[in-house]
Design an enzyme around this catalytic site. Structure first.
Site, PDB file in Angstrom:
ATOM      1  CE  LYS A  93      -4.291  -1.890   1.751  1.00  0.00           C
ATOM      2  NZ  LYS A  93      -3.888  -3.284   2.037  1.00  0.00           N
TER       3      LYS A  93
HETATM    4  C1  LIG Z   1      -4.510  -4.475   1.490  1.00  0.00           C
HETATM    5  C2  LIG Z   1      -3.746  -5.752   1.515  1.00  0.00           C
HETATM    6  C3  LIG Z   1      -4.084  -6.864   0.700  1.00  0.00           C
HETATM    7  C4  LIG Z   1      -5.308  -6.859  -0.194  1.00  0.00           C
HETATM    8  O1  LIG Z   1      -5.141  -6.050  -1.318  1.00  0.00           O
HETATM    9  P1  LIG Z   1      -6.390  -5.528  -2.157  1.00  0.00           P
HETATM   10  O2  LIG Z   1      -5.806  -4.616  -3.156  1.00  0.00           O
HETATM   11  O3  LIG Z   1      -7.303  -4.843  -1.177  1.00  0.00           O
HETATM   12  O4  LIG Z   1      -7.046  -6.721  -2.767  1.00  0.00           O
HETATM   13  C5  LIG Z   1      -3.274  -7.988   0.722  1.00  0.00           C
HETATM   14  N1  LIG Z   1      -2.216  -8.054   1.552  1.00  0.00           N
HETATM   15  C6  LIG Z   1      -1.862  -7.033   2.362  1.00  0.00           C
HETATM   16  C7  LIG Z   1      -0.692  -7.179   3.263  1.00  0.00           C
HETATM   17  C8  LIG Z   1      -2.605  -5.844   2.371  1.00  0.00           C
HETATM   18  O5  LIG Z   1      -2.249  -4.845   3.194  1.00  0.00           O
END
Ligand SMILES: *Cc1c(COP(=O)(O)O)cnc(C)c1O
Length: 422
Positions: free
Chosen positions: A107
């Protein structure tokens, strides 16, 4: 490139408007009005170019009416300030490690790009980003906006309800990042933020803005690492590529499909925990969102994935097309832990629970003649308690909250208003 709403094709906006607004009217999501198709030459020449150069070319299709080339170059350089390496784990299987950013999860990529775009658009105005967090979003946003000129960030988190490590990631920054610990729940934090947005006086004084998780500027840069992975594997003369994407709100998967629609030669697998709304949809054609259940890979505990609407748009609302191109599988907690244990013992690699879901699904679905890549979406130390269920010797993270700064407030709106008015 113009953007339209998933809920109203007549709502047409620029990239700037889409980013500043965050959400379209009637809770629609902004999507690019068309998807550019890259020439074959683009892929042939890729390994002679830097990632930054490739990123600028790809993103400029989507941003050029709103961001000039020089500014985009600077934004890209700051977004890609950490590597996303491809690491071989075993025969034909690679991890795409996305956890080398400041908060050790993918993210960071979207948060960094969005924050710089927003700062570019607000220019000399000062804005205050107000966010409520239950943990992870707050730290990614805080780090994304850290030291970004003209932007103050105020984060609200519920006292005692985030892990020490998460608290450390938010409160250790200082400078333009202020953290409020609220004597209440996450819902109280959200309600305080909402009241602040409804307060016209405060709004005109502080220029409040949100760091919405479904902002298109968070999604677009996530397509880049699929291209980089392809480039990195070119020298190994890969076979057909299959990306396994640990999925919750389907943002990463949507970004991958965007890359595919632009011409990236790759296949995609949605790897899910027992929150399997999307898996069931692909199998049946019926989309039935439900409440989420708690699992070991809790960043994927989503029962009503927000980017589903964007995927539908990319497939013109046709289930047949989507299920022909996207594979899926759902995995339970026991299997997740077994996978972590096994990969540690046999391949000497420590998976985090989300990567474990991704790798397990990949191994189930990988066909003869394919090269598999799973996204390792977070560093294992972010989920150390779960990791220790599989690898008991995995060390405790040492966190020193000594030099950290936060202000405690009651769950009264007056407390928040007084803090912001200072
Ligand atoms: C947010 C997140 C996900 C999921 O990703 P999406 O784009 O919401 O499908 C998977 N793994 C981690 C560690 C995350 O922080």
């Amino acid at each position: 490139m113009k953007y339209i709403s998933t809920r109203n094709q007549a709502e047409i906006v620029s990239f700037e408007e889409a980013v500043v607004k965050g959400l379209a009217q009637n809770k629609g999501l902004f999507v690019p009005q068309h998807i550019p198709l890259l020439p074959v030459d683009f892929f042939n020449n890729m390994n002679t170019r830097s990632n930054e150069d490739i990123a600028c070319e790809l993103l400029s299709f989507f941003t050029k009416e709103s961001i000039d080339a020089v500014s985009l170059e600077a934004i890209v350089a700051q977004t890609l300030s950490f590597p996303t390496p491809i690491v071989p784990i075993k025969d034909n299987i690679y991890a795409l490690e996305l956890f080398h950013g400041p908060t050790q999860a993918f993210k960071d990529v979207g948060a960094r790009f969005m924050s710089r775009c927003l700062a570019h658009f607000v220019k000399n105005k000062k804005v205050t980003i107000l966010v409520a967090t239950s943990g992870d979003t707050g730290s990614a946003v805080a780090n994304g906006f850290f030291e970004v000129e003209g932007v103050e960030v105020v984060i609200l988190f519920p006292k005692g309800k985030v892990s020490p490590y998460q608290e450390y990631q938010m409160t250790s920054l200082g400078k333009n990042i202020q953290v409020l610990e609220v004597e209440g729940t996450f819902d109280d934090c959200q309600s305080l933020v909402k009241q602040a947005f409804d307060d016209e006086n405060l709004n005109s004084q502080r220029n409040l803005s949100s760091a919405n998780s479904i902002n298109i500027a968070r999604l677009l840069p996530q397509m880049l690492y699929y291209f980089f992975a392809y480039k990195d594997l070119l020298s190994t003369q890969p076979k057909e590529l299959l990306f396994s994407v640990p999925s919750g709100n389907l943002g990463n998967l949507t970004a991958g499909i965007l890359a595919k629609k632009m011409g990236l030669p790759a296949n995609f697998l949605a790897a899910m925990n027992t929150n399997d709304t999307f898996d069931l949809y692909l199998k049946s054609g019926n989309y039935s969102p439900k409440s989420s259940v708690f699992t070991y890979s809790n960043a994927m505990d989503v029962g009503a994935p927000s980017n589903f609407e964007r995927l539908e748009y990319l497939y013109k609302g046709q289930w047949e097309l989507m299920q022909a191109e996207i594979q899926s599988l759902s995995v339970d907690n026991v299997t997740t832990v077994q996978q972590m244990q096994q990969v540690y013992e046999q391949n000497n690699y420590i998976l985090d629970p989300h990567g474990a879901v991704g790798m397990y699904c990949l191994e189930q679905k990988l066909k003869e003649g394919q090269t598999g890549i799973f996204l390792e979406t977070a560093h294992p130390k972010k989920f150390e308690q779960i990791v220790r269920k599989a690898i008991p010797s995995f060390p405790n993270a040492v966190v020193d909250l000594g030099g950290c700064q936060k202000t405690t407030i009651r769950k009264n709106y007056e407390d928040l208003r007084d803090f912001l008015a200072d």
